[in-house]
Each structure stands twice: as C-alpha cells, then as structure tokens.
Design an enzyme around this catalytic site. Structure first.
Site, PDB file in Angstrom:
ATOM      1  NE  ARG A  66      53.930  30.977   1.006  1.00 30.43           N
ATOM      2  CZ  ARG A  66      54.733  29.923   0.869  1.00 30.43           C
ATOM      3  NH1 ARG A  66      54.309  28.853   0.208  1.00 30.43           N
ATOM      4  NH2 ARG A  66      55.938  29.928   1.389  1.00 30.43           N
ATOM      5  CG  HIS A  70      56.003  34.486  -1.845  1.00 29.96           C
ATOM      6  ND1 HIS A  70      56.998  33.624  -1.437  1.00 29.96           N
ATOM      7  CD2 HIS A  70      55.193  34.648  -0.768  1.00 29.96           C
ATOM      8  CE1 HIS A  70      56.796  33.280  -0.179  1.00 29.96           C
ATOM      9  NE2 HIS A  70      55.708  33.891   0.257  1.00 29.96           N
ATOM     10  CG  ASN A  98      59.465  31.900  -3.619  1.00 28.72           C
ATOM     11  OD1 ASN A  98      58.695  32.307  -2.745  1.00 28.72           O
ATOM     12  ND2 ASN A  98      60.107  32.717  -4.434  1.00 28.72           N
ATOM     13  CG  HIS A 206      49.874  34.582   7.980  1.00 31.19           C
ATOM     14  ND1 HIS A 206      50.941  34.964   8.772  1.00 31.19           N
ATOM     15  CD2 HIS A 206      50.374  34.481   6.723  1.00 31.19           C
ATOM     16  CE1 HIS A 206      52.018  35.091   8.036  1.00 31.19           C
ATOM     17  NE2 HIS A 206      51.698  34.805   6.785  1.00 31.19           N
TER      18      HIS A 206
END
Length: 339
Positions: A66, A70, A98, A206
């Site tokens: 992740r 990001h 975040n 995911h």
C-alpha cells in the site's frame, strides 16, 4: 504503444522483462539492476529486511504494498509519502486517506542498513518499490513452495530519486477513493499511464490486508449516496455480515478477503464476482467491459497467470512521475529532505 516481452505464465519462471515506450516522466532512466555497480547488495538488503519482518508478522505485506501505491499516485514514485510534516507544511502521510498507512518502520530499517553498506546511494523511492515486490513475493508463498531464497515474482526497475515536496492536499486530491465509481477510477489510473486492464489487475492488491470499518461502512446504510437504501452493488447478505462486525463507534478492522488476509492469490476476484468486494471501488470493476472481463478470466486461469499480470502492471505503475538522473536527491533519512 507498449512493447511487452512475456515469458510463459508458469510458477517455475519467476522473472520477466518488460520495456515500455513511455514519455520522460514515465520511467525514463530506470533499469533492472541499476545498483549492480554502485551497491551490488542493495536488493538483497531490502529483501532480507522485508523477510525478517514478514517472518515475525505476515500482515506486514499489505502495508508495504500500500505504501508504494500511495507514493506513486501522488507526485509519482518519488518517496514523497515517506516525508514528515513540518511546522509550515502538512505532508502526505498526515492526509486523511493516509492516516492508516503502516510499514514505515520496515522502510526505515532497510534504509539504515543501506546507508551503512552504501551511503547516499539507494533512494527511498526505490526501497518502496523493492519492498512492495518482496512483500508480494512472500505473501504468495511462492518462495517457500519453490524453496527459493533469492528470487521474486518480477524484476523491479530501479534508478528513482527522491522528491523534495510532500503535500497532504495533493494526497487528498489524487489518491483513488474506496467510494470511486468506474469512470473516476479509470480517469485516475489513466493519469498515471495505466489503462483499464491495469486497474483490474492492480485492484487485486486487495487480496491481502484489512480495512477499518469507517472506510466502507457508509455503503451499508440506508442513506448511501443520498438515494435511500444501501449500496446496491454489495450483496445483501454480505452487507449484514459487515454491519454485524462494524458496530457504531468502534474501530474494528475487517479482512479484505475473509480468512485469507495474508495470502496473495485470486480469491479477491471470486468475491468481486459474487458482489462481496469490500469497497464500492471493488464492485465498480463489474461496471466496465474490460475490468469485468478480467475479473471473470481470473476465475478460470491459474494464480500464476495473475502473478505475471500483476508484476507487469506494478512495473508500469512504478514508472509514473519518476525523478531520475540529476533530478531530486538521495535522502539520508527517508522522512527528511537532506537540506
């Protein structure tokens, strides 16, 4: 147009090479084994660091993956997500989307080891890309099954340099949202040089990890989107199950794939096809011909096929907005600019 060279889709072949004809802000200057001369042990140091933490806590894979996502979706893959806020600037890591990020300590540990071995040589942005790859490789169980200690599912092109800026407002504006519809998702991914197929493939991230209830619970209630009723894209029984877990006012976390939150595989697509994706953005994959087609094809093909696809799309995403050559810097501390 991209020129792609693929190896057969088989677990016994763990590397493949890809060369994309993209613009200068999409990967120019990156190459596999960039640090072979300047820091030959760079990838091994990152891999060993990730493996050390993973062996203690397998849930670390999802946060590391992740972090790379990001980072790349705001200013490109320049390590900006790692910078701390200052008295005059609120950084990306403190933006609302975040505030649940984790895994920074793994990146810091890898950076400390690299600074000891090869001072001022390996960028934090490259550490993020390498750690994400290593985390996914471990989460597949691939290396354990194959009795491998030095191989991964795909090769990472390196040579990124670190950026100087990090703004919370940009993270809030550019990060994909769990409530986004398919049109917004496609536009956001396109802005990073990623197409609809990449969207479907990278959504497969995911398959691992958990989510706080506040990230999705509004789609379960009767005021969803102001139209009355819950989100129609979520299976009613699944909505009830989630409501039972997400009591008002608690900070419960829910597995993205129930019973399989640390195993990277294709079970995610099975859930999406059955309207049991945790986020509206998961369900949105069924609203587009290309993304829906990928979901259904993943139900028929072996996981090894998805692993190859995922590696290709990760390499492609890792080219977005990179700083190379004399642009940016090599941070000594990933949370701070050098000056």
């Amino acid at each position: 147009m991209a020129l792609i060279k693929l190896l057969p889709r088989c677990l016994f072949q763990v590397a493949f090479s890809i060369s994309f004809l993209l613009g200068p802000t999409l990967g120019g200057g990156l190459k596999v084994r960039f640090y072979d001369k300047s820091c030959p042990q760079a990838e091994a140091i990152v891999r060993d660091t990730v493996n050390s933490y993973f062996s203690q806590d397998p849930t670390v894979s999802a946060p590391l993956l992740r972090l790379h996502f990001h980072d790349c979706f705001v200013r490109g893959c320049d390590g900006s997500v790692l910078l701390n806020s200052t008295r005059t600037n609120k950084a990306e890591k403190d933006a609302k989307p975040n505030q649940t990020l984790d895994g920074f300590y793994v990146i810091d540990a890898a950076k400390a080891a690299l600074e000891k071995a090869c001072p001022a040589t390996v960028s934090c942005a490259d550490i993020l890309a390498l750690a994400a790859r290593d985390a996914v490789s471990l989460a597949t169980g691939f290396r354990k099954k194959m009795n491998l200690t030095k191989e991964n599912l795909y090769q990472v092109e390196t040579g990124r340099r670190d950026g100087f800026l990090s703004k919370a407002t940009e993270a809030e504006a550019h990060l994909p949202s769990s409530d986004d519809n398919i049109a917004i998702l496609k536009a956001n991914f396109a802005s990073k040089g990623l197409d609809s197929r990449d969207l479907a493939i990278l959504s497969g991230a995911h398959a691992i990890g958990t989510s706080h209830c506040f990230s999705f619970e509004k789609r379960l209630h009767h005021h969803y989107n102001g139209r009355g009723g819950a989100d129609p894209t979520v299976h009613p029984r699944y909505a009830v199950e989630l409501l039972e877990k997400c009591r008002p006012g608690n900070s419960t976390v829910v597995e993205m794939v129930p019973g399989s939150s640390t195993t990277f595989d294709t079970k995610y697509y099975e859930l999406v096809a059955r309207r049991r994706g945790l986020f509206h953005s998961d369900a949105a994959l069924m609203e587009d011909e290309v993304t829906r087609g990928y979901v259904y094809s993943s139900l028929k093909l072996p996981a090894s096929s998805f692993f190859v696809d995922f590696g290709e799309s990760m390499i492609k995403m890792g080219k977005a907005g990179v700083l190379t050559g004399k642009s940016g810097e090599i941070r000594k501390n990933c949370a701070l600019v050098n000056h």
